[in-house]
Design a protein around this motif. Structure first.
Motif, PDB file in Angstrom:
ATOM      1  N   GLU A  80       0.856  -1.332  -0.139  1.00  0.00           N
ATOM      2  CA  GLU A  80       0.068   0.005   0.170  1.00  0.00           C
ATOM      3  C   GLU A  80       1.124   1.139   0.075  1.00  0.00           C
ATOM      4  OE1 GLU A  80      -4.079  -0.864   2.267  1.00  0.00           O
ATOM      5  OE2 GLU A  80      -2.532  -0.671   3.526  1.00  0.00           O
ATOM      6  N   ASN A  81       1.814   1.201   0.863  1.00  0.00           N
ATOM      7  CA  ASN A  81       2.805   2.470   0.897  1.00  0.00           C
ATOM      8  C   ASN A  81       3.708   2.656  -0.144  1.00  0.00           C
ATOM      9  OD1 ASN A  81       2.081   3.200   3.558  1.00  0.00           O
ATOM     10  ND2 ASN A  81       3.675   1.857   4.643  1.00  0.00           N
ATOM     11  N   PHE A  82       3.832   1.443  -1.080  1.00  0.00           N
ATOM     12  CA  PHE A  82       4.725   1.655  -2.250  1.00  0.00           C
ATOM     13  C   PHE A  82       3.862   2.429  -3.287  1.00  0.00           C
ATOM     14  CE2 PHE A  82       6.035  -0.399  -6.336  1.00  0.00           C
ATOM     15  CZ  PHE A  82       7.415  -0.090  -6.266  1.00  0.00           C
TER      16      PHE A  82
ATOM     17  N   PRO B 103      -7.036  -5.712  -4.818  1.00  0.00           N
ATOM     18  CA  PRO B 103      -6.449  -6.919  -4.277  1.00  0.00           C
ATOM     19  C   PRO B 103      -7.323  -8.007  -4.539  1.00  0.00           C
ATOM     20  CG  PRO B 103      -7.608  -5.711  -2.649  1.00  0.00           C
ATOM     21  CD  PRO B 103      -7.565  -4.807  -3.694  1.00  0.00           C
ATOM     22  N   LEU B 104      -6.782  -9.156  -4.868  1.00  0.00           N
ATOM     23  CA  LEU B 104      -7.459 -10.445  -4.576  1.00  0.00           C
ATOM     24  C   LEU B 104      -8.560 -10.702  -3.373  1.00  0.00           C
ATOM     25  CD1 LEU B 104      -4.802 -11.067  -6.137  1.00  0.00           C
ATOM     26  CD2 LEU B 104      -5.308 -13.303  -6.284  1.00  0.00           C
ATOM     27  N   THR B 105      -9.642 -11.049  -3.563  1.00  0.00           N
ATOM     28  CA  THR B 105     -10.589 -11.202  -2.337  1.00  0.00           C
ATOM     29  C   THR B 105     -10.637 -12.646  -1.889  1.00  0.00           C
ATOM     30  OG1 THR B 105     -12.334 -11.600  -3.989  1.00  0.00           O
ATOM     31  CG2 THR B 105     -11.981  -9.325  -3.444  1.00  0.00           C
TER      32      THR B 105
ATOM     33  N   GLN C  98      -1.774 -10.915   3.152  1.00  0.00           N
ATOM     34  CA  GLN C  98      -3.288 -10.338   3.586  1.00  0.00           C
ATOM     35  C   GLN C  98      -3.243  -9.043   4.366  1.00  0.00           C
ATOM     36  OE1 GLN C  98      -5.225 -13.452   5.983  1.00  0.00           O
ATOM     37  NE2 GLN C  98      -7.097 -12.488   5.627  1.00  0.00           N
ATOM     38  N   LYS C  99      -4.140  -8.445   4.072  1.00  0.00           N
ATOM     39  CA  LYS C  99      -4.521  -7.313   4.618  1.00  0.00           C
ATOM     40  C   LYS C  99      -5.230  -7.607   6.174  1.00  0.00           C
ATOM     41  CE  LYS C  99      -6.038  -2.463   4.586  1.00  0.00           C
ATOM     42  NZ  LYS C  99      -6.909  -1.682   3.790  1.00  0.00           N
TER      43      LYS C  99
ATOM     44  N   VAL D  52      -2.614  -9.517  -1.507  1.00  0.00           N
ATOM     45  CA  VAL D  52      -1.950  -9.174  -2.677  1.00  0.00           C
ATOM     46  C   VAL D  52      -0.792 -10.348  -2.921  1.00  0.00           C
ATOM     47  CG1 VAL D  52      -0.029  -7.482  -3.539  1.00  0.00           C
ATOM     48  CG2 VAL D  52      -2.327  -6.657  -2.351  1.00  0.00           C
ATOM     49  N   ILE D  53      -0.452 -10.562  -3.988  1.00  0.00           N
ATOM     50  CA  ILE D  53       0.608 -11.723  -4.162  1.00  0.00           C
ATOM     51  C   ILE D  53       1.728 -11.124  -4.889  1.00  0.00           C
ATOM     52  CG2 ILE D  53       1.070 -13.906  -5.360  1.00  0.00           C
ATOM     53  CD1 ILE D  53      -1.694 -14.577  -5.269  1.00  0.00           C
TER      54      ILE D  53
END
Length: 163
Positions: free
Chosen positions: A20-22, A90-92, A121-122, A129-130
């Motif tokens: 996220e920060n990226f 993201p993937l869910t 995983q958030k 995210v992978i």
């Protein structure tokens, strides 16, 4: 290797918030960095996403390696530049890592040995995210779907015959 260059951490030390920060600042794809957003678009959508990932892995194996972020923000075209910034896509649901690795290994010829992946995983959500980290293969060239691929100017393209 590339994870340390781009994120300042080993692949296994990354967290969802690092990604996220990226993307707080605009990013562009390069020969060593590819971004794939994720959106369900029909029954076979997930398989199509995986096929695109496998093609990109093949291209990086045949080039200098790099990082693929699956779940990156949607691309935005600004002043003829394609940029990625903001909220992730993201993937869910979690990915069956063994199944995905098997698909990669079964579909890239010669079987690749120089890639790693982590699923992030958030916390307290079903958002994933992978991250794939690919090293240049000492066993190149590799094929996916009977085609050799390579990275050129931030894109995965079929490799010309002389390559």
């Amino acid at each position: 290797m590339y994870s340390k260059i781009f994120f300042g951490k080993e692949l296994t030390d990354l967290h969802y918030y690092d990604i996220e920060n990226f993307f707080v600042e605009k990013k562009e794809e390069s020969d060593k960095m590819e971004f794939k957003s994720y959106h369900e678009k029909g029954e076979n959508s997930h398989v199509q996403h995986e096929n695109n990932i496998i093609r990109s892995i093949c291209g990086m194996l045949n080039s200098d390696g790099g990082i693929i972020i699956w779940g990156a923000p949607d691309k935005k075209k600004i002043d003829n530049l394609i940029e990625y910034v903001g909220e992730l896509s993201p993937l869910t649901k979690p990915t069956d890592k063994d199944s995905l690795i098997r698909r990669i290994s079964d579909n890239i010829k010669t079987t690749p040995r120089s890639y790693r992946m982590v699923e992030l995983q958030k916390p307290n959500t079903q958002n994933y995210v992978i991250i794939f980290e690919i090293e240049k293969s000492e066993y190149a060239p590799h094929q996916y779907d009977n085609t050799y691929f390579m990275r050129i100017d931030g894109q995965t393209k079929p490799a010309p015959h002389h390559y």
